[in-house]
Design an enzyme around this catalytic site. Structure first.
Site, PDB file in Angstrom:
ATOM      1  N   SER B  10       0.850  -1.186   0.000  1.00  0.00           N
ATOM      2  CA  SER B  10       0.000   0.000   0.000  1.00  0.00           C
ATOM      3  C   SER B  10       0.890   1.242   0.000  1.00  0.00           C
ATOM      4  O   SER B  10       1.846   1.306  -0.784  1.00  0.00           O
ATOM      5  CB  SER B  10      -0.949  -0.052   1.203  1.00  0.00           C
ATOM      6  N   HIS B  37      -2.822  -1.397  -3.109  1.00  0.00           N
ATOM      7  CA  HIS B  37      -3.943  -0.499  -2.842  1.00  0.00           C
ATOM      8  C   HIS B  37      -3.757   0.733  -3.730  1.00  0.00           C
ATOM      9  O   HIS B  37      -2.667   1.299  -3.793  1.00  0.00           O
ATOM     10  CB  HIS B  37      -3.968  -0.081  -1.375  1.00  0.00           C
ATOM     11  N   ASP B 130      -4.112  -5.420   5.783  1.00  0.00           N
ATOM     12  CA  ASP B 130      -4.509  -6.234   4.635  1.00  0.00           C
ATOM     13  C   ASP B 130      -3.291  -7.026   4.152  1.00  0.00           C
ATOM     14  O   ASP B 130      -2.221  -6.473   3.956  1.00  0.00           O
ATOM     15  CB  ASP B 130      -5.027  -5.324   3.515  1.00  0.00           C
TER      16      ASP B 130
END
Lengths: 276, 186
Positions: B10, B37, B130
């Site tokens: 991310s 992401h 995540d």
């Protein structure tokens, strides 16, 4: 009944249970087109047993007992139960342009194919109303779960992603106010029934449509089932009508040679040749 | 034997990914799946920049695309990406997982079931957890799991969550990851 799943890791139901459940659903509703990816199915059924509060180990037995009605609900869960209005704002802006350039006279028939959630319908109704195109279209919905379609027309906005929806709405329709179209009742969000009353569930397989939306509806289906769904859309599409699919989907125009990709938009197809 | 690599990240991971892919030789012969992401509306520019850094085939797959070796797949914006037992890619517009779509957990978990011990999972800089569950699945299936060294990360939460849940085989710097990738591929 509904939970916010965004920050909960999802456990996966047993593979044998999932296979058995899918088999029972197919026996109960043989016409249903179900997802083909077992990993996805296990994940979705995990959410279903959570949402419907059914213990995993009892799912097969309860399904055999409750039959058609529960199968219908599980089919609904096999897609998704969240509602995010104007998801993929760029697509909605593209649709706005298409509507303005193409549909400006006579009442046209519009179909939302493979509908399991209300987000496409609710978004579309807002868009059409804001463009003053509300009376230009007769909207029909069809999908694999009659229970889901009836739920949609009752107007409840399931698992509403309000914040995302507001942001998306502002990107697409800067001056639109969501409060005009939604209200809260008994701690749940509902869509204004005034805009839903003209929408119908498809009751004739022979009807033809000038515009069909089938966006992101075949993602978890096998290639064979995907072709069945697109074949259905092609047959229902009127000459010179438009079919809109998802941005990461492509239609095999060799197989569906009556559909031509509209040059400017990779996921929009027109029935008939481009210069017709 | 089918091998693959999955990479997740991310905030702060994009530049690391660019460094990793620029170091992979063009005769690489396994698929690499990258799940970062990203902004939902940013449909262009993401993988184009990657292509400028590498001679490899780098694409954002369409739904049902057949997995091909020698290809780097970048999960498209606002979709989850599953890998199927038929070695195809299936996309999904389900609800966010760990507040993310695409979710690293979904890609990592489905990859672990497909490739089992022949999978390398790499988790990079990022601000949420995540991927932690996905890394655990990869390790349980016998795969190799590598976390970016937290002190090297722009935001270390993502690799730290994996370290905390004991799903990491090794903790490595970017340069070490490059060597690990090369050793895994060839």
């Amino acid at each position: 009944m509904y939970r916010d799943y965004t920050n909960i890791p999802v456990d996966y139901i047993n593979q044998n249970t999932a296979e058995r459940v899918i088999q029972i659903i197919k026996e109960l509703k043989p016409e249903s087109i179900l997802p083909s990816n077992l990993f996805f199915i296990r994940r979705r059924l995990s959410l279903a047993v959570t949402g419907l509060q059914i213990p995993e180990e009892e799912l097969s037995n309860i399904l055999k007992e409750k039959g058609y009605e529960l199968a219908d609900k599980l089919i609904y869960f096999l897609s998704s139960d969240i509602t995010e209005l104007f998801r993929d704002a760029d697509m909605w802006m593209m649709l706005e342009e298409l509507l303005k350039n193409t549909y400006h006279q006579n009442k046209k028939n519009l179909l939302l194919a493979e509908t399991t959630r209300g987000e496409e319908l609710f978004s579309l109704l807002i868009l059409l109303n804001e463009l003053n195109f509300k009376d230009h279209f007769k909207i029909t919905i069809e999908g694999p779960s009659i229970w889901a379609l009836n739920q949609i027309l009752e107007g409840e906005i399931k698992n509403f992603k309000l914040r995302s929806s507001l942001l998306n709405l502002k990107n697409v329709l800067k001056s639109a106010e969501l409060s005009k179209y939604t209200f809260i009742k008994n701690n749940a969000y509902y869509f204004n029934p005034d805009y839903l009353k003209e929408v119908e569930i498809e009751n004739s397989k022979l009807k033809q449509y000038d515009l069909i939306l089938c966006r992101n509806k075949v993602l978890q289906n096998s290639i064979k089932d995907t072709e069945r769904i697109y074949s259905k859309c092609q047959n229902k599409l009127a000459d010179h009508g438009f079919l809109i699919i998802g941005t990461a989907e492509r239609l095999n125009t060799t197989l569906f040679n009556n559909l031509t990709n509209v040059f400017k938009y990779e996921n929009i197809y027109k029935k008939g040749k481009m210069n017709e | 034997m089918n091998k693959a690599i999955v990479i997740g990240g991310s905030a702060g991971s994009y530049k690391v990914v660019l460094k990793l892919i620029s170091a992979i030789p063009k005769y690489m012969n396994i698929p690499i799946f990258i799940c970062l992401h990203r902004l939902r509306s940013a449909r262009s520019g993401f993988s184009e920049t990657m292509r400028a850094k590498s001679p490899l085939r780098i694409i954002e797959p369409l739904d049902k695309e057949v997995i091909s070796p020698k290809t780097i797949y970048v999960v498209p914006a606002n979709y989850h990406m599953y890998l199927t037992s038929e070695y195809t890619i299936q996309l999904s517009v389900e609800e966010e997982v760990n507040h993310s779509r695409p979710s690293i957990d979904i890609t990592f978990q489905s990859a672990s079931e497909l490739y089992k011990e022949n999978l390398m999972g790499i988790i990079l800089s990022g601000a949420n957890n995540d991927g932690a569950f996905g890394m655990k699945k990869i390790k349980e299936m016998g795969g190799i799991t590598i976390a970016q060294l937290p002190s090297e990360c722009e935001i270390s939460v993502m690799p730290e969550c994996c370290i905390e849940n004991k799903s990491v085989t090794r903790i490595e710097t970017t340069n070490q990851m490059i060597e690990s990738i090369k050793n895994f591929i060839f």
